[in-house]
Design an enzyme around this catalytic site. Structure first.
Site, PDB file in Angstrom:
ATOM      1  CG  HIS A 174      66.640 -98.944  43.009  1.00 31.66           C
ATOM      2  ND1 HIS A 174      67.990 -98.667  42.989  1.00 31.66           N
ATOM      3  CD2 HIS A 174      66.038 -97.866  42.439  1.00 31.66           C
ATOM      4  CE1 HIS A 174      68.182 -97.480  42.442  1.00 31.66           C
ATOM      5  NE2 HIS A 174      67.019 -96.970  42.090  1.00 31.66           N
ATOM      6  CG  ASP A 194      70.261-101.013  43.910  1.00 30.24           C
ATOM      7  OD1 ASP A 194      69.386-101.606  43.235  1.00 30.24           O
ATOM      8  OD2 ASP A 194      70.316 -99.782  44.033  1.00 30.24           O
ATOM      9  CB  SER A 219      68.130 -95.165  39.655  1.00 30.04           C
ATOM     10  OG  SER A 219      68.035 -94.373  40.811  1.00 30.04           O
TER      11      SER A 219
END
Length: 801
Positions: A613, A656, A751
């Site tokens: 992502h 992901d 992230s």
């Protein structure tokens, strides 16, 4: 049966002799007991020692201690139920299982447990006693019936089972309430159930605990030995209301087992009224407010919060009012609150003896994680032994009861399960969570060896050890391959030749018995896999053998940072600022104009793993840059390396995770180093301490602009998918980690960054920061892509690109 019990059957304990004499014994390494009744023999093997115990005539042999290096066998009348177990190196305690069981087979003529009260609660009279009753069954009349105390026994084969004479003048004798070994039932919530039921209440067959098919899980038997996850039997390792198992049906991940409750009296606990030991399972005090001052909801009530932690589901946990309790193996006592907006919170219950609790934060010292001298002043945060076993908490008495407590050693800093040396041993150590291994030295290096190994230049070929163990005077791991020249022990005594029988006779370790162990001269060796390293028989007639001081070999490998991390762990809001370059695989993923927006992990000199992502804004490699070797987000360090990207590879099936190929390889050094990849399909055991790092959003907790770290436990997907947590949102190729009460978490900007777990001297990349419901919210742990599920894809991608 008449009033005066007739002796018509002799209750004899017969030890079965088999091809393996130690069958029927419980083995505990590193343990020793003192016994007034004992005999000492010479024996080459544990089987020989077991034979001595089985044929002992001087007393009833309940255990023996075998020391292989000394070839010494000590038979004893005592065991861990009657005597304190002590800590001693290189000894193994074998206890006859029949004397440890607190249940009966058949009518219980072989019962040798320690129950000493009758069914109505009357205390038993000693079998050799004459008051208040003159017995006609005595130790003299039944010498093989083990009538040496006041324990319940069945020396005459009474069909009603074990009994005893009582201390009540009005009741001569009475049966005892001893449960059956073959009866399939549970006490309390079945935490200690060891039966063999393997079918669930809905008829599903249980999956083996050591299997990962059809369901992946984090209840690894080898990592959780104290949970007794044997075969595919129903167990309760996580504090559920009753035993359960994963099923062999792909459509049903797990299911409860239907096991009735035992009718015999449950095990007793010593209630703690004013403080809590360990996780507070025995706390029975009256505190009824949470840490933030909220009043507790009654356990029997379902408003404002519905729950299953009820007195009916947890019958032994004293959930009768609204007092703080720990019915389900949480970190410390807690309760549901009367605030509709706050489901539950921990309680501020004082810890007994000023000892720390499992949930207490740990901010490690700034110095290197190594020890000086004998390590009595060591205050680092290592909690793993040399063989990779997890340390038992010092204030816990399970699985090993001991006297090394804060009250007995107030200056020893016995926090959590951190390695310490409270008794002036030769190095830091701990009790282990493995019931069969009482204690081991810890996986901590001596400071002198750390500094010497780190001063060596190893960067020309960092992943290849160019010298063989035979050429180095240092050890790898526990030193089984050590063939160096050292032949002096820790205390400076010269080693005896392995082929010599003088001054010490020995048959266990010779060049003939172990031809591949390097026993040709008198050099220190480790032929028996001693977890404490190489040793030798000595030329001192008063010291048969001793360990040698062999330093660890210098390596610069994946997951082995030269600058050791702080590893701050626990409920530290927002984590803590890292030591510069202590997480050398951490990268900053940036836009083409240099703005940091995601993290990532170097896993190969030319490859980085991150979250898919993070690449949503563009699929063009030219849109991104990777920065390595930095500590600050400004990236002004001289050690900075910047690389453009050659290729982006998104993870399979929309997962992901993504791989980034650098335009040119990174220069590996003490500030840029890859993390290790896990074994394929490996599932991190529940409760494992792991660490996240990043430059992400700090939510006002400080440390903005520098790399921060936070440590917290892995949460098994079964728990993480509960309705009150993430409600079945977490998939098999994902994993959860975090403090369930909130306060510490990865967040925006983190992230794609690493979740690494420490095992066997290396940091292993187990997770890629993926998603969460907010940041650091209670019962909403972070979710990470489970890297072990993508190892094949990673290796194939690197190989073909």
């Amino acid at each position: 049966m008449d009033l005066y019990k007739a002796a018509f059957l002799l209750g004899a304990l017969v030890c079965t002799v088999s091809s393996n004499e130690v069958d029927g014994y419980v083995k505990t390494e590193g343990a020793w007991i003192l016994s007034l009744q004992k005999r000492v023999y010479s024996a080459n093997t544990a089987d020989e020692c077991a034979t001595r115990c089985n044929t002992e005539t001087s007393f009833t042999c309940r255990s023996f201690i075998f020391t292989e290096k000394d070839q010494e066998c000590r038979t004893a009348a005592a065991n861990s139920k009657s005597e304190t177990v002590l800590r001693r190196s290189s000894t193994v305690l074998y206890e006859k299982q029949v004397y440890l069981l607190e249940c009966v087979n058949g009518i219980g003529t072989d019962y040798r447990g320690t129950k000493s009260k009758s069914k109505s609660g009357k205390l038993c009279q000693r079998w050799e006693g004459k008051f208040p009753h003159r017995p006609n069954i005595t130790p003299q009349s039944h010498p093989l019936a083990d009538l040496e105390s006041n324990f319940c026994r069945n020396p005459d084969g009474d069909s009603g089972g074990p009994w005893c004479y009582t201390t009540d003048p009005n009741t001569r004798w009475e049966h005892c309430n001893v449960s059956s070994c073959t009866e399939e039932c549970i006490y309390c919530s079945g935490e200690k159930y060891r039966g063999k039921i393997s079918i669930t209440e809905n008829g599903f067959t249980c999956q083996r605990w050591d299997s990962q098919t059809p369901h992946n899980h984090g209840y690894n038997p080898s990592a959780l030995p104290e949970k007794f996850l044997e075969e595919n039997y129903c167990r309760n390792p996580d504090g559920d209301p009753r035993p359960w198992c994963f099923t062999t049906s792909e459509s049903k991940r797990w299911d409860f087992c239907s096991i009735p409750r035992c009718t015999a009296e449950p095990p007793t606990i010593v209630p703690e009224m004013s403080c809590a030991t360990g996780e507070g399972g025995a706390y029975r005090g009256t505190i009824a407010v949470t840490e933030s001052g909220k009043r507790c909801q009654s356990w029997s009530a379902q408003t404002p919060h519905k729950h299953n932690r009820t007195p009916e589901n947890y019958p032994c946990k004293d959930l009768d009012n609204n007092y703080c309790r720990n019915p389900d193996n949480e970190r410390m006592p807690w309760c549901y609150t009367t605030d509709p907006e706050t489901r539950w919170e921990y309680c501020r219950v004082p810890s007994c003896g000023n000892s720390s609790r499992p949930g207490d934060p740990v901010i490690p010292p700034e110095e290197e994680d190594c020890y000086e001298g004998n390590g009595s002043t060591y205050r680092g945060i290592t909690s793993e032994t040399v063989s990779g076993k997890k340390c038992q908490f010092w204030n816990s008495m399970f699985p090993h009861s001991h006297s090394k407590t804060t009250s007995n050693f107030p200056t020893a800093d016995l926090k959590r399960n951190l390695c310490r040396n409270p008794d002036e041993d030769r190095a830091p150590w701990c009790f282990t969570t493995d019931p069969s291994v009482r204690w081991e030295y810890c996986n901590v290096e001596k400071c002198s060896s750390v500094s010497s190994t780190q001063s060596t230049s190893m960067f020309d070929n960092p992943f290849v050890d160019t010298q063989t163990p035979e050429q180095q005077d240092c050890k790898i791991g526990i030193g089984e391959t050590y063939r160096g020249p050292t032949s002096i022990t820790l205390s400076g005594v010269t080693c005896q030749q392995w082929s010599s029988q003088s001054p010490h006779q020995h048959n266990s370790f010779t060049p003939q018995s172990h031809p591949d162990k390097g026993l040709e001269g008198n050099g220190c060796r480790n032929p028996d896999g001693d977890v404490n390293g190489p040793w030798c028989y000595t030329t001192d007639r008063n010291k048969k053998w001793e360990h040698c001081d062999i330093p660890d070999c210098a390596t610069l490998d994946c997951g082995s940072p030269v600058i050791k991390p702080k590893r701050c762990f626990g409920r530290i809001v927002g984590g803590c600022v890292s030591k510069a370059h202590s997480w050398p695989w951490q990268i900053s993923l940036r836009t083409d104009n240099g703005v940091h927006f995601c993290g990532g992990t170097l896993i190969h000199k030319q490859w980085v793993v991150t979250a898919a992502h993070c690449l949503e804004s563009s699929k063009r490699p030219s849109a991104y840059r990777v920065v390595l070797g930095i500590h600050t987000e400004r990236a002004a360090e001289a050690s900075k390396q910047e690389r453009r990207l050659e290729k982006l590879v998104l993870g399979p099936n929309g997962a992901d995770i993504a791989l980034l190929k650098l335009e040119r390889p990174a220069l590996l050094n003490d500030k840029v180093l890859p993390a290790c990849l896990p074994d394929k399909d490996y599932i991190v055991p529940s409760g494992t301490e792991c660490y996240v790092t990043g430059w992400g959003e700090t939510k006002g907790t400080g440390g903005d602009g520098v790399l921060k770290e936070a440590g917290f436990p892995v949460i098994e997907n079964k728990i993480c998918n509960r309705p009150s947590y993430l409600n079945n949102r977490v998939k098999d190729h994902e994993m959860c980690a975090g403090n369930i009460e909130g306060g510490t978490d990865s967040c925006q900007g983190d992230s794609g960054g690493p979740l690494v777990c420490y095992a066997q001297n290396s940091y292993i990349l187990q997770g890629v920061t993926s998603w969460g419901l907010g940041c650091a919210n209670a019962m909403k742990p972070g979710v990470y892509a489970r890297v072990s599920k993508f190892v094949d894809w990673i290796e194939r991608t690197i190989r073909t690109n």
